[in-house]
Design a protein around this motif. Structure first.
Motif, PDB file in Angstrom:
ATOM      1  N   TRP A  36       0.814  -1.222   0.000  1.00 23.57           N
ATOM      2  CA  TRP A  36       0.000   0.000   0.000  1.00 23.57           C
ATOM      3  C   TRP A  36       0.847   1.273   0.000  1.00 23.57           C
ATOM      4  O   TRP A  36       0.314   2.377   0.061  1.00 23.57           O
ATOM      5  N   ARG A  37       2.156   1.152  -0.083  1.00 17.83           N
ATOM      6  CA  ARG A  37       3.013   2.340  -0.013  1.00 17.83           C
ATOM      7  C   ARG A  37       3.226   3.033  -1.354  1.00 17.83           C
ATOM      8  O   ARG A  37       3.852   4.078  -1.411  1.00 17.83           O
ATOM      9  N   SER A  38       2.704   2.461  -2.426  1.00 17.16           N
ATOM     10  CA  SER A  38       2.827   3.068  -3.747  1.00 17.16           C
ATOM     11  C   SER A  38       1.447   3.505  -4.216  1.00 17.16           C
ATOM     12  O   SER A  38       0.595   2.663  -4.515  1.00 17.16           O
ATOM     13  N   MET A  39       1.219   4.830  -4.263  1.00 24.62           N
ATOM     14  CA  MET A  39      -0.102   5.358  -4.608  1.00 24.62           C
ATOM     15  C   MET A  39      -0.003   6.461  -5.648  1.00 24.62           C
ATOM     16  O   MET A  39       1.041   7.079  -5.837  1.00 24.62           O
ATOM     17  N   TYR A  40      -1.129   6.673  -6.297  1.00 22.24           N
ATOM     18  CA  TYR A  40      -1.270   7.751  -7.276  1.00 22.24           C
ATOM     19  C   TYR A  40      -2.516   8.545  -6.879  1.00 22.24           C
ATOM     20  O   TYR A  40      -3.548   7.963  -6.556  1.00 22.24           O
ATOM     21  N   LEU A  41      -2.418   9.866  -6.882  1.00 19.91           N
ATOM     22  CA  LEU A  41      -3.532  10.717  -6.464  1.00 19.91           C
ATOM     23  C   LEU A  41      -4.330  11.170  -7.676  1.00 19.91           C
ATOM     24  O   LEU A  41      -3.782  11.796  -8.591  1.00 19.91           O
TER      25      LEU A  41
END
Length: 172
Positions: A36-41
């Motif tokens: 879950w540490r790689s996200m796109y807003l």
């Protein structure tokens, strides 16, 4: 001897505070799994104060924001912030004596395949403030400061909810 007692008292206080879980406001990190540490807003206004606050709060908790959608494991779909101010009470001159300030935002989370993982969820922050009709400029500045604090609380609340959801989905 008095120095020894003072040091012992200080160490006792520190130990008691640490054992009860006390931590300074805003210093508590939220743990999320590596996945879950790689996200796109995804947001309609990426340069808004709210979007910047979300990025900063998540980054402070170890989230890496991907530049491209396909580089992230999850997408945080962020709706706009909604701010509302209403009168709570009136003074003897029929002017607002107290305000209720609310700020809310809706968000959801999608995975790499664009599948909805966390449905639309609304986060809310509520504050109250007293009003002095004779100090309009001061109250406008106070509202501006409170809105900034509320934005930070809203971003932290969203971070905690996503972290809780991630932990629950991993465990469940």
């Amino acid at each position: 001897m008095p120095r020894l007692i003072a040091r012992f008292s200080l160490l006792t206080c520190i130990a008691l505070l640490a054992s009860c879980g006390f931590q300074l406001r805003g210093t508590g990190g939220v743990a999320v799994s590596e996945e879950w540490r790689s996200m796109y807003l995804v947001t309609s206004n990426p340069n808004s104060e709210f979007s910047r606050e979300i990025r900063a709060r998540f980054a402070a908790n170890g989230i890496q924001w991907a530049e491209q959608e396909e580089d992230a494991n999850y997408q945080v779909v962020l709706g706009p912030e909604h701010f509302n101010q209403r009168n709570l009470s009136l003074n003897s001159e029929a002017r607002a004596a107290e305000f209720e300030l609310t700020m809310s935002a809706t968000f959801s989370v999608r995975d790499k395949q664009n599948k909805l993982v966390m449905p639309d969820t609304t986060a809310n922050v509520l504050k109250q403030m007293e009003n002095d009709p004779r100090n309009v400029v001061g109250k406008a500045e106070e509202i501006r400061i409170l809105k900034s604090e509320m934005r930070a609380e809203l971003a932290q609340q969203i971070m905690r909810r996503i972290a809780f959801f991630a932990a629950a989905s991993r465990d469940g």
